[in-house]
Scaffold this motif. Sequence first.
Motif, mmCIF file in Angstrom:
data_model
loop_
_atom_site.group_PDB
_atom_site.id
_atom_site.type_symbol
_atom_site.label_atom_id
_atom_site.label_comp_id
_atom_site.label_asym_id
_atom_site.label_seq_id
_atom_site.Cartn_x
_atom_site.Cartn_y
_atom_site.Cartn_z
ATOM 1 N N CYS A 28 -8.236 -2.621 7.338
ATOM 2 C CA CYS A 28 -9.079 -2.168 6.222
ATOM 3 C C CYS A 28 -8.552 -0.903 5.545
ATOM 4 C CB CYS A 28 -10.517 -1.962 6.696
ATOM 5 S SG CYS A 28 -10.722 -0.556 7.803
ATOM 6 N N LYS A 70 -6.350 -3.227 1.174
ATOM 7 C CA LYS A 70 -6.502 -2.695 -0.189
ATOM 8 C C LYS A 70 -5.358 -3.187 -1.091
ATOM 9 C CE LYS A 70 -9.453 1.089 1.228
ATOM 10 N NZ LYS A 70 -9.718 2.524 1.380
ATOM 11 N N GLY A 127 -11.499 -5.332 -0.164
ATOM 12 C CA GLY A 127 -10.564 -5.420 0.962
ATOM 13 C C GLY A 127 -11.030 -6.457 1.974
ATOM 14 N N PRO A 175 0.834 -1.200 0.000
ATOM 15 C CA PRO A 175 0.000 0.000 0.000
ATOM 16 C C PRO A 175 0.871 1.252 0.000
ATOM 17 C CG PRO A 175 -0.007 -1.065 2.181
ATOM 18 C CD PRO A 175 0.912 -1.862 1.321
ATOM 19 N N TYR A 200 -5.694 -5.748 -4.408
ATOM 20 C CA TYR A 200 -4.992 -5.558 -5.682
ATOM 21 C C TYR A 200 -4.188 -6.824 -6.024
ATOM 22 C CZ TYR A 200 -1.356 -3.863 -8.886
ATOM 23 O OH TYR A 200 -0.484 -3.721 -9.948
ATOM 24 N N PHE A 231 -8.236 0.290 -6.066
ATOM 25 C CA PHE A 231 -8.726 -0.370 -4.850
ATOM 26 C C PHE A 231 -8.892 0.597 -3.678
ATOM 27 C CE2 PHE A 231 -7.375 -3.547 -7.704
ATOM 28 C CZ PHE A 231 -8.294 -4.571 -7.518
ATOM 29 N N LEU A 232 -8.849 1.895 -3.995
ATOM 30 C CA LEU A 232 -8.995 2.924 -2.950
ATOM 31 C C LEU A 232 -10.429 2.996 -2.445
ATOM 32 C CD1 LEU A 232 -7.861 5.374 -1.404
ATOM 33 C CD2 LEU A 232 -8.244 6.759 -3.459
ATOM 34 N N THR A 274 -13.543 -1.403 2.031
ATOM 35 C CA THR A 274 -14.086 -1.794 0.727
ATOM 36 C C THR A 274 -14.462 -3.281 0.746
ATOM 37 O OG1 THR A 274 -11.906 -2.429 -0.120
ATOM 38 C CG2 THR A 274 -12.593 -0.148 -0.512
ATOM 39 N N VAL A 321 -3.765 4.062 -1.104
ATOM 40 C CA VAL A 321 -4.749 4.069 -0.017
ATOM 41 C C VAL A 321 -5.067 5.505 0.385
ATOM 42 C CG1 VAL A 321 -4.005 1.808 0.795
ATOM 43 C CG2 VAL A 321 -3.018 3.860 1.815
#
Length: 362
Positions: free
Chosen positions: A305, A310, A288, A194, A314, A276-277, A285, A230
């Motif tokens: 999280c 995240k 996530g 991240p 990915y 994936f933010l 998410t 992130v």
Amino acid sequence: MTDALAAVLPRVAERVPRVRLGDWPTPIDSLAGLGRADLFTKREDLSAQAYGGNKVRPLETMLAWYVHRGAERVYATGAWGSNQALATAVHARRVGLDAGALLFPQPASPSAALNLRALLSVGADVQLLPTIALFPAAAARAALLGRLRSGRDVVMAPGAATPRGAIGHLTAALEVALAVHEGRLPAPRHVVLPVGSTCTSAGLLAGFAAAAHLGLGFTDGPPLVHAVRVTPWPVTADFRILGLAARTAALIEELGGPPSPSPAALRARLRTSSAFLGRGYGRRTPAGDEATAAFAAAGGPRLDCTYSAKAAAYLLHTMPSLEGPILFWSTKSSPPLPPTHPEAVADAPARARRWLARGLVD
Ligand SMILES: Cc1ncc(COP(=O)(O)O)c(C=O)c1O
């Protein structure tokens, strides 16, 4: 215990003030339980029993630098649930510094709430700003007051994202290169992590490039660093990651290390993703959550999280298209948090107590 910086770049190690806060090298474990034999994880989550995850390495250089400069108190900066602020408060006292934190609000979540509760309990000067809009003025004010106190208070950049902080992560890259060189790990072609403040990604880019230049571990060239956002652009814009990587490499060169790679060579080894933010920093998410469950089922490190889930989402999504060994950078501290003191939490502003209550039942 290997000190990778001293082992690989002894001249640099002699000239960079550092304090020992972590347990190095961090382990490298298999993640084959996720369905791929050449998937590994670098356990930065185990960097220090006292707490810290990926925050410990930059603190080793930053805190030593502040002590060297005669500072007495260091303010960390970040969000209310900041890992950086908690890690700074825990480790500053180990080197005789007082700690403070200038923090802006973020969405409530269990991991963020647990962090703030621990931070309030550790005994730092915690300033909880009601909005991020006040953050630049508060940081400038604290820096000015620090200077008026003859530099006795210092304000650290979010994530310690400076060349000196990134040298900590460069050292982690050298640890990986040594593991490859010694036959303990196949040379990763991909490293997934991240990116929040850019410090870790930048330090790794500079470190992998240095190792490859020295012919250590990465004989086919440095791995591709996949930095999974992130925090939003422009905080984690490519130019910011690459700029910090270049300044870190330049500092290393100045201190007697290998020549800096060209900007194009650094750029070629970075891939960023915002996919994936989700709805933003600190917001959980579904992807996530799924990754967190998959890691748990595979016996992998526990994810959080805000950051690691995240990056893991990915990883799971992108893995089928990646060739060659992959190293997942596990960043969220695993050891138990420092103990909570209810009276310290009771003294927090009402807004913060409400936020804590929301996060802890989430
Ligand atoms: C658990 C965790 N993972 C990853 C990151 C991102 O690292 P960096 O700030 O060095 O980009 C952070 C810091 O913000 C973090 O606390």
